[in-house]
Design a protein around this motif. Structure first.
Motif, PDB file in Angstrom:
ATOM      1  N   ALA A 258       0.916  -1.111   0.124  1.00 51.12           N
ATOM      2  CA  ALA A 258      -0.023  -0.156  -0.079  1.00 51.12           C
ATOM      3  C   ALA A 258       0.735   1.091  -0.249  1.00 51.12           C
ATOM      4  O   ALA A 258       0.683   2.353  -0.912  1.00 51.12           O
ATOM      5  CB  ALA A 258      -0.906   0.052   1.188  1.00 51.12           C
ATOM      6  N   ILE A 259       2.032   1.237   0.989  1.00 53.86           N
ATOM      7  CA  ILE A 259       2.817   2.528   0.719  1.00 53.86           C
ATOM      8  C   ILE A 259       3.613   2.605  -0.764  1.00 53.86           C
ATOM      9  O   ILE A 259       3.522   3.810  -1.006  1.00 53.86           O
ATOM     10  CB  ILE A 259       4.079   2.300   1.782  1.00 53.86           C
ATOM     11  CG1 ILE A 259       3.170   2.424   3.247  1.00 53.86           C
ATOM     12  CG2 ILE A 259       5.083   3.119   1.990  1.00 53.86           C
ATOM     13  CD1 ILE A 259       4.139   2.065   4.482  1.00 53.86           C
ATOM     14  N   LEU A 260       3.836   1.591  -1.003  1.00 59.99           N
ATOM     15  CA  LEU A 260       4.635   1.809  -2.173  1.00 59.99           C
ATOM     16  C   LEU A 260       3.997   2.291  -3.581  1.00 59.99           C
ATOM     17  O   LEU A 260       4.090   3.001  -4.066  1.00 59.99           O
ATOM     18  CB  LEU A 260       5.433   0.318  -2.520  1.00 59.99           C
ATOM     19  CG  LEU A 260       6.600   0.042  -1.781  1.00 59.99           C
ATOM     20  CD1 LEU A 260       7.143  -1.331  -2.154  1.00 59.99           C
ATOM     21  CD2 LEU A 260       7.589   0.970  -1.645  1.00 59.99           C
ATOM     22  N   ILE A 261       2.716   1.393  -3.532  1.00 66.20           N
ATOM     23  CA  ILE A 261       1.727   1.765  -4.776  1.00 66.20           C
ATOM     24  C   ILE A 261       1.059   3.170  -4.435  1.00 66.20           C
ATOM     25  O   ILE A 261       1.134   4.118  -5.256  1.00 66.20           O
ATOM     26  CB  ILE A 261       0.782   0.842  -4.937  1.00 66.20           C
ATOM     27  CG1 ILE A 261       1.495  -0.588  -5.318  1.00 66.20           C
ATOM     28  CG2 ILE A 261      -0.339   1.309  -5.744  1.00 66.20           C
ATOM     29  CD1 ILE A 261       0.349  -1.578  -5.449  1.00 66.20           C
ATOM     30  N   GLY A 262       0.756   3.656  -3.242  1.00 63.78           N
ATOM     31  CA  GLY A 262       0.335   4.945  -2.779  1.00 63.78           C
ATOM     32  C   GLY A 262       1.227   6.042  -2.918  1.00 63.78           C
ATOM     33  O   GLY A 262       0.978   6.992  -3.652  1.00 63.78           O
TER      34      GLY A 262
END
Length: 202
Positions: free
Chosen positions: A102-106
Motif C-alpha cells: 500500500a505504501i509503495l503503490i500509494g
C-alpha cells in the motif's frame, strides 16, 4: 541513405521495444506461476529474466542509437505495471505484508498526481532524484531475494532476513524520495503561475 534522428525517434520495431514487449508478456506468466501453480522457482526465473531485459533495453537503446518515442512511453509503463503486479502478487501469497504494498503503490499514485502541477505550468516533469533510483534498485533486489526465501531450506533461512532488511530499507528510501518530489511540486505550485494555455483550457 542515413536515417535522421527524427526518423529514428518514430521507429517502432527496435530491439529495446521488443524487449519491453517481452517484459510485458512475462507479467501474466509470472502471475500464473506464482499464484496459480505456486512454482516459486520458475516464477523467480521469470522475475530475473524480466529484470535483465529491463536493464538491457536501456543499455541497448543508447548503444544501438535506437531510442524512440514509443520506447519512452512503453518502457516506464511496463516498469510500473511490473512493479505493481509483483507487489500485489507477493502480498496475495503472503511474501510481503500488505502495508508495504500500500505504501509503495500509494507513493506512486501521489507522485502521478503532482505531474499535473508541472503540466499546468508548461514545465517538464522534475529531474529524477538519484536516491529514488537507488530506492527502486534496492526494492527490485529485495523482491527476488524474498521469493528465493520461500520454503524451508537453509538457503531460505539465510535469504529471508536479508530480503526483509532490503525491503524495509528500500521502502524507507522510496517514501523519503516521494516526500522530496512532493515538496518540489508544492514549491512549483506556490511560485510558478499557471500557463496561459492551461488557464484557457480550464
Amino acid at each position: 541513405m542515413s536515417t535522421s534522428g527524427t526518423d529514428r525517434s518514430d521507429r517502432i520495431l527496435t530491439v529495446p521495444n521488443v524487449l519491453s514487449v517481452l517484459r510485458l508478456l512475462l507479467i501474466p506468466l509470472f502471475l500464473y506461476l506464482l499464484l496459480e501453480r505456486e512454482a516459486d522457482g520458475w516464477a523467480l526465473a521469470v522475475l530475473l529474466v524480466s529484470g535483465a531485459t529491463d536493464w538491457l533495453d536501456g543499455k541497448l537503446a543508447r548503444a544501438l542509437d535506437q531510442s524512440s518515442r514509443l520506447g519512452a512511453l512503453l518502457d516506464p509503463f511496463v516498469d510500473r505495471l511490473s512493479v505493481v503486479t509483483t507487489l500485489l502478487a507477493f502480498s496475495l501469497r503472503g511474501i510481503i505484508p500488505w502495508w508495504v504494498t500500500a505504501i509503495l503503490i500509494g507513493r506512486d499514485l501521489i507522485l502521478a498526481g503532482t505531474i499535473l502541477v508541472y503540466r499546468r505550468r508548461g514545465l517538464p516533469p522534475p529531474d529524477v532524484i538519484y536516491l529514488g533510483k537507488a530506492a527502486t534498485f534496492v526494492i527490485m533486489i529485495a523482491l527476488p531475494v524474498l521469493l528465493g526465501a520461500t520454503g524451508d531450506s537453509q538457503v531460505a533461512e539465510v535469504l529471508s532476513p536479508i530480503g526483509h532488511a532490503l525491503l524495509l530499507w528500500g521502502t524507507a528510501l522510496y517514501v523519503w524520495t516521494g516526500i522530496l518530489y512532493t515538496y518540489k511540486a508544492v514549491l512549483v505550485g506556490a511560485t510558478v503561475p499557471v500557463s496561459d494555455r492551461a488557464a484557457h483550457d480550464a
